[in-house]
Design a protein around this motif. Structure first.
Motif, mmCIF file in Angstrom:
data_model
loop_
_atom_site.group_PDB
_atom_site.id
_atom_site.type_symbol
_atom_site.label_atom_id
_atom_site.label_comp_id
_atom_site.label_asym_id
_atom_site.label_seq_id
_atom_site.Cartn_x
_atom_site.Cartn_y
_atom_site.Cartn_z
ATOM 1 N N UNK A 61 0.815 -1.211 0.000
ATOM 2 C CA UNK A 61 0.000 0.000 0.000
ATOM 3 C C UNK A 61 0.854 1.270 0.000
ATOM 4 N N UNK A 62 2.036 1.215 0.630
ATOM 5 C CA UNK A 62 2.822 2.447 0.789
ATOM 6 C C UNK A 62 3.992 2.583 -0.184
ATOM 7 N N UNK A 63 4.441 1.474 -0.786
ATOM 8 C CA UNK A 63 5.612 1.557 -1.666
ATOM 9 C C UNK A 63 5.345 2.455 -2.871
ATOM 10 N N UNK A 64 4.211 2.245 -3.510
ATOM 11 C CA UNK A 64 3.775 3.081 -4.632
ATOM 12 C C UNK A 64 4.883 3.250 -5.680
ATOM 13 N N UNK A 65 5.354 4.482 -5.893
ATOM 14 C CA UNK A 65 6.355 4.708 -6.941
ATOM 15 C C UNK A 65 7.770 4.780 -6.379
ATOM 16 N N UNK A 66 7.993 4.156 -5.236
ATOM 17 C CA UNK A 66 9.343 4.149 -4.652
ATOM 18 C C UNK A 66 10.397 3.585 -5.607
ATOM 19 N N UNK A 67 10.104 2.517 -6.364
ATOM 20 C CA UNK A 67 11.130 2.004 -7.291
ATOM 21 C C UNK A 67 11.579 3.063 -8.303
ATOM 22 N N UNK A 68 10.641 3.808 -8.859
ATOM 23 C CA UNK A 68 10.993 4.833 -9.844
ATOM 24 C C UNK A 68 11.774 5.975 -9.170
ATOM 25 N N UNK A 69 11.371 6.310 -7.966
ATOM 26 C CA UNK A 69 12.085 7.386 -7.257
ATOM 27 C C UNK A 69 13.504 6.950 -6.890
ATOM 28 N N UNK A 70 13.666 5.671 -6.547
ATOM 29 C CA UNK A 70 15.012 5.190 -6.242
ATOM 30 C C UNK A 70 15.873 5.194 -7.509
ATOM 31 N N UNK A 71 15.293 4.789 -8.624
ATOM 32 C CA UNK A 71 16.047 4.809 -9.879
ATOM 33 C C UNK A 71 16.468 6.232 -10.239
ATOM 34 N N UNK A 72 15.576 7.194 -10.016
ATOM 35 C CA UNK A 72 15.917 8.591 -10.276
ATOM 36 C C UNK A 72 17.061 9.029 -9.365
ATOM 37 N N UNK A 73 17.009 8.614 -8.112
ATOM 38 C CA UNK A 73 18.098 8.959 -7.191
ATOM 39 C C UNK A 73 19.411 8.339 -7.659
ATOM 40 N N UNK A 74 19.363 7.071 -8.064
ATOM 41 C CA UNK A 74 20.599 6.407 -8.506
ATOM 42 C C UNK A 74 21.225 7.130 -9.691
ATOM 43 N N UNK A 75 20.401 7.609 -10.616
ATOM 44 C CA UNK A 75 20.927 8.355 -11.769
ATOM 45 C C UNK A 75 21.624 9.636 -11.304
ATOM 46 N N UNK A 76 20.977 10.347 -10.386
ATOM 47 C CA UNK A 76 21.564 11.596 -9.919
ATOM 48 C C UNK A 76 22.801 11.339 -9.056
ATOM 49 N N UNK A 77 22.787 10.247 -8.285
ATOM 50 C CA UNK A 77 23.961 9.903 -7.473
ATOM 51 C C UNK A 77 25.144 9.558 -8.370
ATOM 52 N N UNK A 78 24.877 8.844 -9.470
ATOM 53 C CA UNK A 78 25.946 8.508 -10.409
ATOM 54 C C UNK A 78 26.479 9.766 -11.087
ATOM 55 N N UNK A 79 25.576 10.688 -11.427
ATOM 56 C CA UNK A 79 26.003 11.941 -12.048
ATOM 57 C C UNK A 79 26.848 12.764 -11.084
ATOM 58 N N UNK A 80 26.500 12.708 -9.804
ATOM 59 C CA UNK A 80 27.276 13.422 -8.789
ATOM 60 C C UNK A 80 28.675 12.824 -8.664
ATOM 61 N N UNK A 81 28.744 11.515 -8.649
ATOM 62 C CA UNK A 81 30.054 10.852 -8.586
ATOM 63 C C UNK A 81 30.920 11.254 -9.781
ATOM 64 N N UNK A 82 30.298 11.297 -10.956
ATOM 65 C CA UNK A 82 31.035 11.652 -12.169
ATOM 66 C C UNK A 82 31.537 13.091 -12.110
ATOM 67 N N UNK A 83 30.666 13.997 -11.670
ATOM 68 C CA UNK A 83 31.043 15.409 -11.594
ATOM 69 C C UNK A 83 32.174 15.625 -10.589
ATOM 70 N N UNK A 84 32.118 14.903 -9.475
ATOM 71 C CA UNK A 84 33.159 15.052 -8.457
ATOM 72 C C UNK A 84 34.471 14.430 -8.936
ATOM 73 N N UNK A 85 34.383 13.279 -9.574
ATOM 74 C CA UNK A 85 35.593 12.618 -10.070
ATOM 75 C C UNK A 85 36.266 13.465 -11.152
ATOM 76 N N UNK A 86 35.473 14.194 -11.940
ATOM 77 C CA UNK A 86 36.034 15.014 -13.029
ATOM 78 C C UNK A 86 36.972 16.096 -12.489
ATOM 79 N N UNK A 87 36.700 16.553 -11.264
ATOM 80 C CA UNK A 87 37.525 17.623 -10.698
ATOM 81 C C UNK A 87 38.959 17.178 -10.458
ATOM 82 N N UNK A 88 39.199 15.872 -10.452
ATOM 83 C CA UNK A 88 40.556 15.367 -10.246
ATOM 84 C C UNK A 88 41.342 15.245 -11.562
#
Length: 252
Positions: free
Chosen positions: A120-147
């Motif tokens: 009843x409560x999960x709803x669109x949690x899978x899609x929201x987690x996938x969106x987070x994973x994409x942004x987390x990966x983009x953050x890792x890439x942006x931070x790694x680029x600074x090196x």
């Protein structure tokens, strides 16, 4: 009926009653009016006692409990052993059997209720987690680029892209937390069900849930959120960048 049946009243097996086939017939004749409609089968257990098979619970039924009719049945009310040893054994064995039956039914129902509440409560949690994973990966890439050497040639722009990635990751984490808060509350509500959090999510149809950072809903308080985790990571990144800038003699 079985040749003999030993019923056990507690986990330490200190209260054991063995009843004959004739006594079993009397016991089940008396218990029949108080048995639940969802009981499908009764058979000997692998280690003594009985095993009960129930129709599947949805988790939306009323929690299993001994009916009032049991307490009002004069054939099952308590008698002293000193007054009638046979009736004592029959009634005590009946009580143990019915207690065990409803305890086991309640345990199965709790599992079903846990799963139903999660669905009843999960709803669109899978899609929201996938969106987070994409942004987390983009953050890792942006931070790694600074090196990289290339980043030095466009440092302000590279840092600006990092800030944008941080903001997006933080927003995605906050969005997932909106679902995680409710999931964590369900986990806490069903703390004593015979399922781990990951098992419950898998049975609810979300095996990928074992990767989710759900946080803690203990006592009605939501802590250890994903947003807090990302905010901590961003703080570490910014502290590192500040140190690099200071040591490199970079001024704003």
């Amino acid at each position: 009926m079985f040749d003999t049946l030993t019923v056990i009243a507690d986990e330490y097996m200190s209260d054991r009653i063995t009843v004959t086939a004739d006594e079993q017939q009397k016991i089940f004749d008396r218990l029949t009016p108080h048995l639940p409609a969802y009981l499908r089968k009764v058979e000997p257990g692998p280690y003594g006692g009985l095993r009960f098979e129930f129709a599947p619970f949805t988790g939306r039924e009323k929690e299993p409990a001994k009916p009032d009719s049991y307490y009002q049945d004069p054939r099952l009310t308590y008698v002293l052993k000193s007054e009638d040893a046979t009736e004592y054994r029959i009634r005590r064995a009946a009580q143990i059997i019915l207690d065990d039956l409803y305890d086991r039914a309640r345990a199965e129902w709790k599992v079903a209720a846990y799963i139903a509440d999660l669905r009843q409560v999960v709803r669109d949690a899978p899609e929201r987690w996938q969106a987070y994973e994409r942004e987390a990966a983009a953050l890792d890439t942006a931070y790694a680029y600074l090196r990289t050497a290339q980043a030095g040639q466009e440092w302000p722009a590279a840092v600006s892209r990092l800030v944008d990635a941080q903001d997006r990751a933080l927003a995605a984490a906050a969005a997932f937390d909106e679902r995680a808060r409710d999931i964590a509350a369900v986990h806490d509500q069903h703390l004593y069900a015979d399922l781990s959090h990951n098992e419950a999510l898998e049975k609810a149809g979300y095996p990928e849930g074992r990767a989710w950072h759900v946080g803690d809903g203990f006592g009605g308080r939501f802590t250890d959120s994903l947003k807090e985790k990302v905010a901590g990571l961003i703080e570490q990144q910014e502290a590192h960048l500040a140190k690099v800038s200071r040591l490199a003699g970079v001024t704003n």
